[in-house]
Design a protein around this motif. Structure first.
Motif, mmCIF file in Angstrom:
data_model
loop_
_atom_site.group_PDB
_atom_site.id
_atom_site.type_symbol
_atom_site.label_atom_id
_atom_site.label_comp_id
_atom_site.label_asym_id
_atom_site.label_seq_id
_atom_site.Cartn_x
_atom_site.Cartn_y
_atom_site.Cartn_z
ATOM 1 N N PHE A 99 57.507 14.111 64.986
ATOM 2 C CA PHE A 99 56.413 13.425 64.299
ATOM 3 C C PHE A 99 55.781 14.379 63.301
ATOM 4 O O PHE A 99 55.472 15.535 63.625
ATOM 5 C CB PHE A 99 55.377 12.941 65.315
ATOM 6 N N SER A 100 55.596 13.920 62.094
ATOM 7 C CA SER A 100 55.044 14.760 61.046
ATOM 8 C C SER A 100 54.020 13.972 60.231
ATOM 9 O O SER A 100 54.194 12.771 59.979
ATOM 10 C CB SER A 100 56.159 15.268 60.119
ATOM 11 N N THR A 101 52.955 14.656 59.862
ATOM 12 C CA THR A 101 51.927 14.045 59.006
ATOM 13 C C THR A 101 52.071 14.510 57.560
ATOM 14 O O THR A 101 51.155 14.323 56.763
ATOM 15 C CB THR A 101 50.528 14.411 59.523
ATOM 16 N N ARG A 102 53.196 15.096 57.238
ATOM 17 C CA ARG A 102 53.374 15.647 55.893
ATOM 18 C C ARG A 102 53.272 14.559 54.828
ATOM 19 O O ARG A 102 52.642 14.762 53.786
ATOM 20 C CB ARG A 102 54.733 16.341 55.807
ATOM 21 N N GLU A 126 50.065 12.084 50.516
ATOM 22 C CA GLU A 126 49.417 10.925 49.907
ATOM 23 C C GLU A 126 47.916 11.161 49.745
ATOM 24 O O GLU A 126 47.341 10.849 48.696
ATOM 25 C CB GLU A 126 49.658 9.687 50.775
ATOM 26 N N VAL A 142 51.468 4.843 55.629
ATOM 27 C CA VAL A 142 50.938 6.021 54.946
ATOM 28 C C VAL A 142 50.009 5.612 53.810
ATOM 29 O O VAL A 142 48.933 6.207 53.628
ATOM 30 C CB VAL A 142 52.094 6.894 54.416
ATOM 31 N N LEU A 176 51.693 11.680 54.996
ATOM 32 C CA LEU A 176 50.313 11.230 54.890
ATOM 33 C C LEU A 176 49.452 12.263 54.180
ATOM 34 O O LEU A 176 48.622 11.917 53.321
ATOM 35 C CB LEU A 176 49.747 10.938 56.283
ATOM 36 N N ARG A 177 49.631 13.535 54.515
ATOM 37 C CA ARG A 177 48.849 14.579 53.866
ATOM 38 C C ARG A 177 49.160 14.656 52.378
ATOM 39 O O ARG A 177 48.278 14.909 51.555
ATOM 40 C CB ARG A 177 49.119 15.922 54.547
ATOM 41 N N GLY A 205 46.832 4.420 55.381
ATOM 42 C CA GLY A 205 46.098 5.557 55.915
ATOM 43 C C GLY A 205 45.397 6.353 54.829
ATOM 44 O O GLY A 205 44.263 6.810 55.013
ATOM 45 N N ARG A 245 56.831 2.743 57.417
ATOM 46 C CA ARG A 245 56.138 4.025 57.363
ATOM 47 C C ARG A 245 55.446 4.204 56.017
ATOM 48 O O ARG A 245 54.319 4.726 55.953
ATOM 49 C CB ARG A 245 57.117 5.168 57.600
#
Length: 288
Positions: free
Chosen positions: A20-23, A28, A130, A25-26, A133, A126
């Motif tokens: 799982f990665s928030t890359r 965006e 994103v 989202l970060r 989010g 996804r």
């Protein structure tokens, strides 16, 4: 069985786990934060509570000579936050969220990057999550900046005296701060519903300006219909109907019934917008 065959057997049954990665989202959120137009819009939103506070401090209207919310500001600076939100929820905040949501998918399509985003192992669901989010994070930031600037200017100019409620009682500063915080979260929740519907509209076109204008027209139409007494049966179903229900926090004790209905309304509109956006994006033929 040889060692080579054992290794082959193990490899055949092994699959790497996806971490799982928030890359995404970060990335965006960073893109939204770095855009000059978004920075300029945030500055405009932040300056409105400042103008309200300065004007009220300069004019010092007598009690009863103006809107109760504004005259109450003279006794407690936290009211500046609520006064700023009441003005900006009529146009500025819904417009800002509509522009962000309208640009989410349509903006990528208009620049030809949507197809390339979907070629990486992100997937359409996804991508939608994103984008949503990122808009929600920007909404929190916008409302938070308004609340912060309003609170700082209000307290600096009017102090931290007891807050006079609509019921005629007074609240100490700590309790007043808690109620203002609840009002801020309630406004964010209402705007998240706008973001969800705007995201759906953004999947219907490749023109981000068109999506933003369509969303703004939808909000204005909802406000117009909400002002017609003959359509009172329709009012509970309008997205804007409960936006001002946070004013019940200024009663003592607070009246929660309309805010609870507003929370349900926002949740339903959010679910509808996201479901419609998912249905549209997952079946859409991406050509640009």
């Amino acid at each position: 069985m040889s060692a080579a065959e054992g290794v082959s057997t193990v490899d055949a049954g092994w699959a790497p786990r996806r971490r799982f990665s928030t890359r995404f989202l970060r990335s965006e959120m960073g893109l939204i934060a770095r855009r000059r137009r978004n920075q300029a819009g945030l500055a405009v939103l932040a300056v409105i509570p400042v103008i309200i506070a300065v004007v009220m401090a300069a004019t010092r209207p007598a009690p009863g000579s103006g809107p109760p919310l504004f005259t109450a500001m003279l006794d407690n600076g936290l009211i500046t936050v609520l006064a700023g939100l009441s003005i900006e929820m009529s146009l500025f905040l819904p417009l800002a969220v509509s522009i962000l949501a309208g640009d989410a998918i349509a903006g990528e399509a208009s620049t030809g990057t949507l197809r390339y985003l979907l070629t990486v192992p992100a997937g359409r669901v996804r991508l939608l999550a994103v984008k949503f989010g990122g808009i929600v994070a920007a909404t929190f930031a916008a409302v938070g900046v308004i609340a912060l600037t309003g609170a700082v200017m209000g307290v600096a100019l009017f102090g931290t005296g007891d807050m006079v409620t609509l019921s005629g009682t007074t609240l100490p500063f700590g309790e007043a701060l808690g109620r203002v915080g609840i009002a801020v979260l309630y406004v964010v929740m209402c705007l998240v519903a706008v973001a969800a519907i705007g995201l759906f509209v953004s999947t219907l076109t490749e023109q981000p300006i068109g999506a933003a204008v369509a969303m703004l027209m939808f909000i204005v139409l909802s406000q117009i219909l909400g002002a017609l007494d003959d359509l009172d049966w329709l009012h509970p179903f309008l997205i804007t109907n409960y936006w001002s229900s946070w004013a019940d926090l200024l009663r003592d004790p607070p009246a929660w019934d309309q805010m609870l209905l507003g929370a349900v309304s926002a949740a339903v509109w959010t679910a509808f917008g996201l479901s419609a956006a998912w249905a549209r994006l997952t079946t859409k033929d991406i050509t640009s």
